[in-house]
Design a protein around this motif. Structure first.
Motif, PDB file in Angstrom:
ATOM      1  N   TYR A 150      -6.535   5.583  -9.277  1.00  0.00           N
ATOM      2  CA  TYR A 150      -6.082   6.909  -9.469  1.00  0.00           C
ATOM      3  C   TYR A 150      -4.763   7.146  -8.956  1.00  0.00           C
ATOM      4  O   TYR A 150      -4.637   6.712  -7.571  1.00  0.00           O
ATOM      5  N   PRO A 190      -2.525  10.333  -8.243  1.00  0.00           N
ATOM      6  CA  PRO A 190      -2.324  11.760  -8.100  1.00  0.00           C
ATOM      7  C   PRO A 190      -1.246  12.049  -8.407  1.00  0.00           C
ATOM      8  O   PRO A 190      -0.204  11.481  -8.135  1.00  0.00           O
ATOM      9  N   ARG A 218       1.396  14.250  -6.893  1.00  0.00           N
ATOM     10  CA  ARG A 218       2.256  13.737  -5.765  1.00  0.00           C
ATOM     11  C   ARG A 218       1.992  12.643  -5.481  1.00  0.00           C
ATOM     12  O   ARG A 218       0.884  11.718  -5.497  1.00  0.00           O
ATOM     13  N   SER A 256       0.611   9.966  -3.483  1.00  0.00           N
ATOM     14  CA  SER A 256      -0.299   9.798  -2.322  1.00  0.00           C
ATOM     15  C   SER A 256       0.064   8.619  -1.421  1.00  0.00           C
ATOM     16  O   SER A 256      -0.883   7.776  -1.608  1.00  0.00           O
ATOM     17  N   LEU A 257       0.656   8.924  -0.666  1.00  0.00           N
ATOM     18  CA  LEU A 257       1.014   7.496   0.311  1.00  0.00           C
ATOM     19  C   LEU A 257       1.184   8.151   1.722  1.00  0.00           C
ATOM     20  O   LEU A 257       1.556   9.180   1.996  1.00  0.00           O
ATOM     21  N   TYR A 258       0.750   7.276   2.608  1.00  0.00           N
ATOM     22  CA  TYR A 258       1.059   7.570   3.994  1.00  0.00           C
ATOM     23  C   TYR A 258       2.482   7.355   4.409  1.00  0.00           C
ATOM     24  O   TYR A 258       3.055   6.235   4.283  1.00  0.00           O
ATOM     25  N   GLN A 259       3.284   8.331   4.696  1.00  0.00           N
ATOM     26  CA  GLN A 259       4.436   8.584   4.708  1.00  0.00           C
ATOM     27  C   GLN A 259       4.930   7.692   6.103  1.00  0.00           C
ATOM     28  O   GLN A 259       6.020   7.115   6.218  1.00  0.00           O
ATOM     29  N   ASP A 260       4.103   7.831   7.143  1.00  0.00           N
ATOM     30  CA  ASP A 260       4.535   7.019   8.244  1.00  0.00           C
ATOM     31  C   ASP A 260       3.926   5.600   8.321  1.00  0.00           C
ATOM     32  O   ASP A 260       4.037   5.009   9.505  1.00  0.00           O
ATOM     33  N   LEU A 261       3.335   5.219   7.412  1.00  0.00           N
ATOM     34  CA  LEU A 261       2.924   3.751   7.326  1.00  0.00           C
ATOM     35  C   LEU A 261       4.365   3.093   6.291  1.00  0.00           C
ATOM     36  O   LEU A 261       4.719   3.622   5.516  1.00  0.00           O
ATOM     37  N   PHE A 278      -3.762  -1.314   3.215  1.00  0.00           N
ATOM     38  CA  PHE A 278      -4.666  -0.169   3.600  1.00  0.00           C
ATOM     39  C   PHE A 278      -5.565   0.252   2.468  1.00  0.00           C
ATOM     40  O   PHE A 278      -6.604   0.136   2.452  1.00  0.00           O
ATOM     41  N   PHE A 279      -4.787   0.436   1.334  1.00  0.00           N
ATOM     42  CA  PHE A 279      -5.681   0.649   0.199  1.00  0.00           C
ATOM     43  C   PHE A 279      -6.328  -0.480  -0.490  1.00  0.00           C
ATOM     44  O   PHE A 279      -7.584  -0.419  -1.006  1.00  0.00           O
ATOM     45  N   ARG A 292       9.224   2.595   5.989  1.00  0.00           N
ATOM     46  CA  ARG A 292       8.165   3.546   5.936  1.00  0.00           C
ATOM     47  C   ARG A 292       8.408   4.265   4.756  1.00  0.00           C
ATOM     48  O   ARG A 292       9.289   4.549   3.955  1.00  0.00           O
ATOM     49  N   GLY A 330      12.440   8.241  -4.692  1.00  0.00           N
ATOM     50  CA  GLY A 330      11.219   8.924  -5.622  1.00  0.00           C
ATOM     51  C   GLY A 330      10.937   7.447  -6.490  1.00  0.00           C
ATOM     52  O   GLY A 330       9.684   7.407  -6.480  1.00  0.00           O
ATOM     53  N   MET A 383      10.988   4.156  -6.079  1.00  0.00           N
ATOM     54  CA  MET A 383      10.203   3.307  -5.036  1.00  0.00           C
ATOM     55  C   MET A 383       8.902   3.753  -4.797  1.00  0.00           C
ATOM     56  O   MET A 383       7.871   3.149  -4.818  1.00  0.00           O
ATOM     57  N   THR A 439      -9.664  -1.414   9.309  1.00  0.00           N
ATOM     58  CA  THR A 439      -8.585  -1.231   8.635  1.00  0.00           C
ATOM     59  C   THR A 439      -8.209   0.518   8.884  1.00  0.00           C
ATOM     60  O   THR A 439      -7.037   0.940   9.033  1.00  0.00           O
ATOM     61  N   ARG A 447       3.113   6.747  15.634  1.00  0.00           N
ATOM     62  CA  ARG A 447       4.385   6.854  14.827  1.00  0.00           C
ATOM     63  C   ARG A 447       4.883   8.390  15.043  1.00  0.00           C
ATOM     64  O   ARG A 447       6.036   8.643  14.329  1.00  0.00           O
ATOM     65  N   LEU A 496      -1.421  15.580   1.554  1.00  0.00           N
ATOM     66  CA  LEU A 496      -0.619  14.472   1.004  1.00  0.00           C
ATOM     67  C   LEU A 496      -1.276  14.016  -0.438  1.00  0.00           C
ATOM     68  O   LEU A 496      -0.703  13.384  -1.107  1.00  0.00           O
TER      69      LEU A 496
END
Lengths: 247, 301, 368
Positions: free
Chosen positions: B78, B80, B82, B84-89, B97-98, B127, B133, B135, C6, C17, C201
């Motif tokens: 899925y 979504p 927007r 949905s990624l962790y912006q700071d990772l 992670f996923f 990050r 967009g 990428m 994880t 961060r 998010l």
């Protein structure tokens, strides 16, 4: 010869070593719908900020509505309208309050505010909704209202930042009809978008790649020149080579 | 694969989806096409077990979305609306992670994302918040694919992405389809419709039309003409004023016009009257409608 | 299990961060300790005091009447032994004790010199000072009155003893307060915000669609913040021991165990807030208004609870930090063991279970 509403000559903006906008030159005229295209990070936003008087160019020349972007930024602000894709309406104010607020901040007299508000409500057919909160309006109406509000102080040129994403095709047509009408009344329209089908509604378009304007012509001529069926293809040919992935 | 979804979803007084039925075949690239507020996201959320339908039932890969939600959660991917990624990772950390959350590793299904991931690999330590967009979109797709889902749900994956990235994205989807993954994609952009095997045109929670893009275009009942002149705005005013006109709306540089009860002479009559009003240089042409024309017509019905 | 680790690792990435989060986490305790070290004034209305009159003579009766006449005290007369008085202090029932020795009047008349013993609970130093000052002025008044009628100068010498905190250090009061405040802030706000951020998010959608169990999402959110809070606790304790010269009198292990219990309670509250809000701002506002304020008001380290009108006192019973504050004071300063604080511990445990239960129940496995 008509006076251009926007005129730039080798307009440049640098951030340190990074050249965000590199010597762009173009002119737009009263009543012209000018499409300003480019991929993410091509420099569209930076260029538009300079033209709106929000950012000082590094070098080059530019006038907007006859005022210099270096020295007369306040005059520019008084003579342009601006609408972003977020519509910048206050959702918790009523339609009427929103119109009055924007008319107010542009320093219109009470008389003018009243006349233009009435006229606008009439034209949009929002009589019934005038006292409703903007939050309760459908997306398409918000869009039309936002556009009308951007024109309330009769600017010479209006900047539209990706105005029609996400609305249904019928509403979109109605919106473009409003733009055409404003254009027929002599207002210069400056539209940024990265949706190519949108660009075909414009009289002339420019395509920015990596800070440079790579093409500037009518949609029909551009398609002919690049031997393409659609603007999508024209854009693809031009932007494929883009090196920047900034944003 | 997805059988007979019939559901009404009432959120207070707002009916997001109104008695909606849809059947997507295995291995199909299916498009839900409609503007914001058409109910696309609600459908995706029901199918990904995030929302409960008020009425009706739905199955995904044979599992019921209400009772067997756990089984579905393991076998769908899925993405979504927007990204949905962790912006700071970083790119790599997001993917790892996923992968782990879905109980797999990057290596296990790397072949599936290889082509896409290679394009963003040079930035793997960047990050996610600092990506463009296009990428972000690719990374989000990798994350949704990493556990080799049977069905992939992509909710407006091309919104806010530039034309080049959009084009590349649709090419990626075609290749994924070739790998046997069923893909359900939604988009507000009518021009993307032709890239799907079958589409459902949606408006206000209802299906306006459901068929292959070709068939929908073929079903357009009347002739459609494109008009063009120096001044589009006055031309449109004059065409609309004419009693022969059924509809006239701007479409790119042209005006698209349909006529009321068209006879052999209608078009010539219209042209003649426009000439009398000073439109000497009108270019006109009979054209094949595109999905957007169909949508406009269906909306008005 | 690997999924879980994880996830926890990812949470740490988030924290480390974001400079703002880091600052909040580790800057706040330091700033608060320094800040609260300076500005603290307390009122002493209705302080409970005990008068043990072993003399039972005219002089003692007169002084006791004067004390009674004051509106400030809530007096209990009883002949307590020193052990009993000690016990009453420990349980927090009294703030001050005045002891008249058996031969008070005799000493005064015949030796012209008598003693009164004044014992105060100095773990609340401001109250203790104010109370003892008050008592000594009453005794002085009595002396002056005697002087006018008699020619012989009588002297009454109050002997003061500050229990638990002989140097009257204010730190004893606010360190436990800051501890409960910081734990509350870090745990409630951080947990709430970090979960709501995932909602904003859209990553929460993906997590829910994944086979990762929602309950594990909750636990993996809790673990890093539990750990960080314990780190924080250590910072505060080190600061108070080495910067403020405040020793830890009780068992450190017990202190950490009780703190973990309180942290878990806070995490549960944070989780509950996150299930009720959809934006980071809302979550932050709710944590601040809903948690910070009650902690400041009802814990008792800024404003003595006994001075409040009863409805507020009643409310204070529902504030977890109030119980934690009592526990920390008892363990850290009075050096008490679990046998004396089991009641508070039990209450806190109950609250933890309640909040955890409610929040897990309202944590949605779907979006709506």
């Amino acid at each position: 010869m008509r006076e251009p509403v926007i005129k730039t000559e080798k307009l440049t903006k640098r951030f340190g070593d990074f050249v965000a906008v590199n010597e762009i030159s173009f002119e737009t005229y009263p009543g012209e719908i000018f499409g300003f295209l480019g991929a993410n990070g091509a420099g569209k936003t930076t260029a538009m900020r300079m033209l709106c008087g929000l950012s000082i160019p590094t070098s080059g020349k530019a006038t907007v509505a006859g005022f210099d972007v270096f020295t007369h930024r306040d005059d520019i602000k008084q003579n342009i309208g601006y609408m972003s894709q977020k519509f910048s309406l206050y959702e918790d104010l009523t339609v009427l309050e929103n119109i009055e607020f924007y008319a107010g901040i542009y320093g219109l007299t009470d008389r003018e505010i009243k006349d233009r508000t009435d006229e606008l409500i009439q034209k949009l057919g929002l009589q019934k909704e005038a006292k409703h909160l903007v939050a309760s309006l459908p997306l398409g109406w918000k869009q039309k209202l936002a556009f009308s509000v951007a024109l309330i102080h009769r600017p010479k040129v209006v900047f539209l930042d990706e105005p029609t994403s996400g609305v249904d095709p019928v509403t979109r047509r109605q919106f473009w009809n409003m733009i055409y009408e404003a254009s027929a009344n002599g207002v210069g329209i400056f539209v940024t978008t990265h949706y190519m089908d949108e660009s075909e509604y414009c009289h002339r378009i420019s395509i920015m790649v990596d800070g440079n304007i790579e093409a500037l012509d009518t949609p029909a001529n551009l398609k002919k020149k690049f031997e393409a069926d659609s603007m999508d293809e024209v854009f693809y040919q031009l932007a494929r080579g883009a090196k920047r992935q900034a944003d | 694969m997805l059988n007979h979804i019939t559901k009404t979803y009432n959120d207070g007084d707002i009916v997001a989806i109104d008695d909606f039925s849809l059947n997507v075949e295995k291995g199909e690239l299916f498009g839900l096409i409609g503007p914001d507020g058409a109910g696309k996201t609600s459908i995706f959320r029901i199918l990904t077990t995030l929302l409960l339908p008020d009425k009706g039932m739905a199955t995904v890969v044979g599992y019921d979305v209400v009772k067997e939600y756990n089984a579905i959660r393991g076998c769908v991917g899925y993405m979504p609306g927007r990204f949905s990624l962790y912006q700071d990772l970083s790119v790599e950390e997001n993917l790892t992670f996923f992968a782990t959350v879905f109980g797999t590793t990057i290596q296990e299904n790397y072949y599936l994302i290889k082509e896409i991931y290679e394009q963003i690999e040079p930035f793997k330590n960047r990050r996610a918040g600092k990506l463009s967009g296009g990428m972000k979109q690719k990374l989000a797709l990798c994350c949704a694919l990493i556990h080799k889902p049977e069905v992939l749900f992509l909710d407006e994956p091309t919104t806010g992405v530039d034309a080049v990235s959009r084009k590349e994205f649709w090419e990626m989807l075609k290749r994924l389809k070739a790998q046997g993954i069923t893909i359900l994609v939604s988009t507000p952009y009518m021009d993307e419709a032709t890239l799907c095997d079958r589409i459902a045109l949606m408006q206000a929670g209802k299906i306006l039309s459901l068929d292959t893009p070709d068939n929908i275009v073929k079903a357009y009942p009347v002739n459609l003409y494109a008009f063009k002149d120096e001044n589009i705005y006055t031309l449109q005013q004059n065409i609309l004023a004419n009693e022969l006109t059924e509809s006239c709306f701007p479409f790119g540089e042209n005006l698209h016009v349909t006529l009321k009860d068209e006879t052999d002479s209608s078009l010539q009559d219209l042209l003649k009257s426009l000439k009398e009003r000073g439109h000497e240089q009108i270019e006109h042409q009979k054209i094949t409608p595109v999905i957007e024309d169909c949508f406009i017509r269906l909306m008005k019905e | 299990m690997k999924q879980f680790f994880t996830f926890v690792r990812k949470e740490f990435y988030h924290v480390f961060r974001d400079p703002k989060t880091l600052l909040m986490l580790f800057g706040i305790p330091v700033v608060q300790i320094v800040l609260f070290g300076f500005a603290l004034t307390n009122e002493i209305k209705n302080s409970k005091i005990v008068v043990a009159d072993y003399a039972h003579d005219n002089a003692s009766a007169e002084i006791i009447n004067k004390i009674k006449a004051s509106a400030y005290f809530d007096i209990q007369e009883s002949l307590m032994s020193h052990e009993q008085i000690e016990e009453a202090f420990r349980s927090g029932k009294i703030k001050l004790a005045v002891v008249f020795p058996a031969n008070f009047n005799n000493d005064l008349v015949h030796l012209n010199h008598a003693q009164i013993q004044v014992l105060a609970d100095a773990s609340d130093p401001n109250t203790a000072t104010a109370l003892t000052n008050y008592i000594s002025s009453i005794v002085n008044d009595y002396q002056m009155a005697l002087l006018k009628t008699q020619q012989i100068p009588y002297r009454i010498v109050p002997e003061f003893r500050m229990l638990y905190n002989p140097q009257l250090k204010g730190a004893t009061n606010f360190v436990p307060g800051v501890m409960s405040l910081v734990m509350m802030l870090v745990c409630v706000m951080m947990t709430a915000v970090s979960i709501v951020r995932e909602k904003e998010l859209g990553t929460m959608e993906i997590l829910l669609v994944s086979p990762f169990k929602p309950i594990l999402v909750v636990i993996s959110k809790a673990v890093p913040y539990l750990f960080l809070s314990l780190v924080n606790l250590t910072t505060i304790l080190l600061l108070s021991v080495f910067l403020l010269d405040l020793p830890i009198n009780g068992s450190i292990l017990l202190l950490y165990a009780e703190s973990s219990l309180f942290i878990l309670t806070c995490l549960a509250v944070g989780l509950l807030i996150s299930t009720k809000t959809d934006s980071q701002q809302a979550a932050m506002m709710m944590s601040l208004m809903g948690m910070m304020l009650p902690t400041l008001l009802f814990t008792g380290f800024l404003f003595p609870i006994e001075n409040m009108p009863w409805p507020l006192q009643a409310i204070s019973h529902f504030v977890p930090s109030r119980w934690y504050y009592i526990i920390v004071k008892s363990v850290m300063i009075k050096g008490l063991g679990i046998s004396q604080i089991w009641k508070e511990t039990l209450i806190l445990f109950g609250m933890m279970l309640f909040f955890l239960g409610v929040s897990i129940k309202s944590f949605k496995i779907r979006l709506a």
